[in-house]
Motif scaffolding. Structure first.
Motif, PDB file in Angstrom:
ATOM      1  N   GLY A  30       0.808  -1.210   0.000  1.00 49.35           N
ATOM      2  CA  GLY A  30       0.000   0.000   0.000  1.00 49.35           C
ATOM      3  C   GLY A  30       0.839   1.257   0.000  1.00 49.35           C
ATOM      4  N   ALA A  31       2.099   1.192   0.396  1.00 45.87           N
ATOM      5  CA  ALA A  31       2.895   2.397   0.504  1.00 45.87           C
ATOM      6  C   ALA A  31       3.123   3.050  -0.843  1.00 45.87           C
ATOM      7  CB  ALA A  31       4.245   2.073   1.159  1.00 45.87           C
ATOM      8  N   ALA A  32       3.248   2.249  -1.910  1.00 45.89           N
ATOM      9  CA  ALA A  32       3.508   2.818  -3.227  1.00 45.89           C
ATOM     10  C   ALA A  32       2.349   3.648  -3.728  1.00 45.89           C
ATOM     11  CB  ALA A  32       3.809   1.700  -4.229  1.00 45.89           C
ATOM     12  N   TYR A  33       1.163   3.414  -3.185  1.00 45.46           N
ATOM     13  CA  TYR A  33      -0.021   4.090  -3.667  1.00 45.46           C
ATOM     14  C   TYR A  33      -0.608   5.036  -2.615  1.00 45.46           C
ATOM     15  CZ  TYR A  33      -0.537   0.914  -7.660  1.00 45.46           C
ATOM     16  OH  TYR A  33      -0.381   0.219  -8.823  1.00 45.46           O
ATOM     17  N   GLU A  34       0.189   5.453  -1.622  1.00 44.72           N
ATOM     18  CA  GLU A  34      -0.351   6.343  -0.605  1.00 44.72           C
ATOM     19  C   GLU A  34      -0.964   7.570  -1.267  1.00 44.72           C
ATOM     20  OE1 GLU A  34      -0.463   6.140   2.694  1.00 44.72           O
ATOM     21  OE2 GLU A  34       0.769   4.404   3.136  1.00 44.72           O
ATOM     22  N   THR A  67      -8.016 -13.634  -0.612  1.00 43.72           N
ATOM     23  CA  THR A  67      -7.645 -12.219  -0.540  1.00 43.72           C
ATOM     24  C   THR A  67      -8.712 -11.355  -1.188  1.00 43.72           C
ATOM     25  OG1 THR A  67      -5.281 -12.760  -0.601  1.00 43.72           O
ATOM     26  CG2 THR A  67      -5.899 -10.510  -1.186  1.00 43.72           C
ATOM     27  N   PHE A  68      -9.193 -11.776  -2.343  1.00 46.83           N
ATOM     28  CA  PHE A  68     -10.235 -11.009  -3.024  1.00 46.83           C
ATOM     29  C   PHE A  68     -11.478 -10.899  -2.156  1.00 46.83           C
ATOM     30  CE2 PHE A  68     -13.775 -10.850  -6.202  1.00 46.83           C
ATOM     31  CZ  PHE A  68     -13.522  -9.558  -6.656  1.00 46.83           C
ATOM     32  N   ASP A 257      -1.992  -9.408  -4.423  1.00 42.45           N
ATOM     33  CA  ASP A 257      -2.367 -10.248  -3.292  1.00 42.45           C
ATOM     34  C   ASP A 257      -1.916  -9.653  -1.954  1.00 42.45           C
ATOM     35  OD1 ASP A 257      -3.566 -12.985  -2.660  1.00 42.45           O
ATOM     36  OD2 ASP A 257      -1.653 -13.079  -1.572  1.00 42.45           O
ATOM     37  N   ALA A 258      -0.922  -8.766  -1.983  1.00 41.26           N
ATOM     38  CA  ALA A 258      -0.429  -8.157  -0.745  1.00 41.26           C
ATOM     39  C   ALA A 258      -1.412  -7.172  -0.130  1.00 41.26           C
ATOM     40  CB  ALA A 258       0.903  -7.449  -1.009  1.00 41.26           C
ATOM     41  N   ALA A 262      -5.682  -4.116   5.910  1.00 41.45           N
ATOM     42  CA  ALA A 262      -4.845  -3.057   6.464  1.00 41.45           C
ATOM     43  C   ALA A 262      -4.173  -2.250   5.351  1.00 41.45           C
ATOM     44  CB  ALA A 262      -3.793  -3.656   7.398  1.00 41.45           C
ATOM     45  N   ALA A 263      -3.685  -2.947   4.318  1.00 40.36           N
ATOM     46  CA  ALA A 263      -3.052  -2.248   3.207  1.00 40.36           C
ATOM     47  C   ALA A 263      -4.065  -1.407   2.441  1.00 40.36           C
ATOM     48  CB  ALA A 263      -2.376  -3.255   2.278  1.00 40.36           C
ATOM     49  N   LEU A 264      -5.284  -1.923   2.283  1.00 42.59           N
ATOM     50  CA  LEU A 264      -6.315  -1.148   1.599  1.00 42.59           C
ATOM     51  C   LEU A 264      -6.668   0.112   2.384  1.00 42.59           C
ATOM     52  CD1 LEU A 264      -8.757  -3.902   0.283  1.00 42.59           C
ATOM     53  CD2 LEU A 264      -7.102  -2.555  -1.032  1.00 42.59           C
ATOM     54  N   ALA A 265      -6.676   0.009   3.712  1.00 41.09           N
ATOM     55  CA  ALA A 265      -6.954   1.187   4.524  1.00 41.09           C
ATOM     56  C   ALA A 265      -5.895   2.258   4.297  1.00 41.09           C
ATOM     57  CB  ALA A 265      -7.031   0.812   6.002  1.00 41.09           C
ATOM     58  N   ARG A 266      -4.626   1.850   4.166  1.00 39.82           N
ATOM     59  CA  ARG A 266      -3.572   2.815   3.859  1.00 39.82           C
ATOM     60  C   ARG A 266      -3.711   3.345   2.439  1.00 39.82           C
ATOM     61  NH1 ARG A 266      -0.526  -1.137   6.588  1.00 39.82           N
ATOM     62  NH2 ARG A 266       0.350  -1.937   4.631  1.00 39.82           N
ATOM     63  N   LEU A 267      -3.999   2.448   1.524  1.00 40.74           N
ATOM     64  CA  LEU A 267      -4.124   2.818   0.114  1.00 40.74           C
ATOM     65  C   LEU A 267      -5.205   3.864  -0.102  1.00 40.74           C
ATOM     66  CD1 LEU A 267      -3.531   2.327  -2.921  1.00 40.74           C
ATOM     67  CD2 LEU A 267      -5.091   0.390  -2.801  1.00 40.74           C
ATOM     68  N   PHE A 268      -6.338   3.692   0.568  1.00 36.53           N
ATOM     69  CA  PHE A 268      -7.460   4.602   0.392  1.00 36.53           C
ATOM     70  C   PHE A 268      -7.564   5.631   1.507  1.00 36.53           C
ATOM     71  CE2 PHE A 268      -8.746   0.908  -2.161  1.00 36.53           C
ATOM     72  CZ  PHE A 268      -8.923   1.550  -3.366  1.00 36.53           C
ATOM     73  N   GLY A 269      -6.486   5.804   2.256  1.00 38.97           N
ATOM     74  CA  GLY A 269      -6.478   6.832   3.272  1.00 38.97           C
ATOM     75  C   GLY A 269      -7.525   6.613   4.348  1.00 38.97           C
ATOM     76  N   ASP A 270      -7.862   5.342   4.613  1.00 37.85           N
ATOM     77  CA  ASP A 270      -8.898   5.016   5.595  1.00 37.85           C
ATOM     78  C   ASP A 270     -10.180   5.777   5.304  1.00 37.85           C
ATOM     79  OD1 ASP A 270      -9.281   5.020   9.211  1.00 37.85           O
ATOM     80  OD2 ASP A 270      -9.864   3.552   7.707  1.00 37.85           O
TER      81      ASP A 270
END
Length: 278
Positions: A30-34, A67-68, A257-258, A262-270
């Motif tokens: 998720g960090a690459a897409y913050e 994961t999906f 798949d990663a 939690a990563a989605l919450a970071r990706l979409f800014g919660d």
């Protein structure tokens, strides 16, 4: 122009796998897409792109079914609404068109058989609108690909819209380097037109949206696609779609798949950067 044999196609798979690996190496999932919050409050839409589904993560472009399912649960729990990609296009075209807050559009590239075998049951159960971007040279030809009968069956469900991924998924940067300017324009026109014509003939559908192979596009390619009646195009640029977005360069988030909850919450800014108060 002669039809290229499908034996080259795994090169595309390897290139997309390398892209996904690079995204994972960039840092924690998720960090690459913050996404940084906007100063204003414009409605924005997330377009997601998947490729393959399986019980195991066999490569970096495969998302496990578990994961999906966890990703879908994240979106449901956080109030996201799944909408057809075509609705997003109409929203950009027409200022009077509205979309639900926190809209998400699902897309799947390439036409792998796992769309039929693994994704289809979930789509039918959850009633999810999905846009498939297909390169017809592989259909009923490559061992990993869907058949035309499977595509027709998917289309008959009413949940799958089939659109173009060019005819054989070329790397336009490579082709531009090895061709003259005129030859490259003819090559690109063939890729756009022959894909659209074949899909429309086989499926009886209107094809007016394009997924750029490897995410490669520029103003010249967009102009050629527009001349062949494409209205919209989707990229691999990892951003939200805003109302002023260029229709032939709509950004998408590549799903791997990663990306667990939690990563989605970071990706979409919660969710803080996605929805606007009414």
């Amino acid at each position: 122009m002669q039809r290229r044999r499908s034996s080259w196609l795994p090169r595309g798979v390897r290139a997309m796998a390398a892209l996904a690996c690079a995204l994972q190496i960039a840092g924690a999932a998720g960090a690459a897409y913050e996404v940084a919050p906007d100063a204003g409050c414009e409605p924005r839409v997330a377009i997601l792109v998947y490729h393959r589904f399986s019980a195991t993560a066999d490569d970096s472009m495969t998302v496990r079914v578990t994961t999906f399912e966890s990703q879908l649960a994240f979106f449901r729990e956080h109030g996201y609404r799944f909408v057809p990609l075509d609705n997003v296009v109409r929203w950009i075209e027409n200022a009077s068109t509205t979309l639900p807050d926190k809209s998400v559009a699902l897309t799947v590239d390439d036409g792998h058989r796992s769309v039929y075998e693994a994704l289809r049951p979930i789509v039918l159960r959850e009633r999810l609108p999905v846009t498939l971007f297909i390169y017809p040279s592989a259909i009923s030809n490559a061992s990993y690909a869907l058949t035309w009968d499977q595509l027709r069956d998917l289309q008959r469900t009413g949940f799958f819209d089939v659109q173009s991924h060019t005819y054989w998924h070329p790397n336009f940067n490579t082709e531009r380097r090895r061709r003259s300017a005129d030859d490259f324009r003819q090559f690109a026109r063939f890729q756009f037109a022959h894909s659209r014509q074949r899909l429309e003939a086989e499926l009886g559908t209107r094809v007016d949206t394009l997924a750029w192979p490897f995410g490669i596009y520029d103003d010249g390619l967009m102009a050629l696609a527009g001349e062949d009646r494409y209205i919209a195009g989707v990229t691999l640029d990892p951003h939200f779609v805003e109302r002023h977005a260029r229709l032939l360069a709509l950004p998408r988030f590549l799903m791997i798949d990663a990306y667990g909850p939690a990563a989605l919450a970071r990706l979409f800014g919660d969710d803080k950067t996605h929805a606007c108060p009414r």
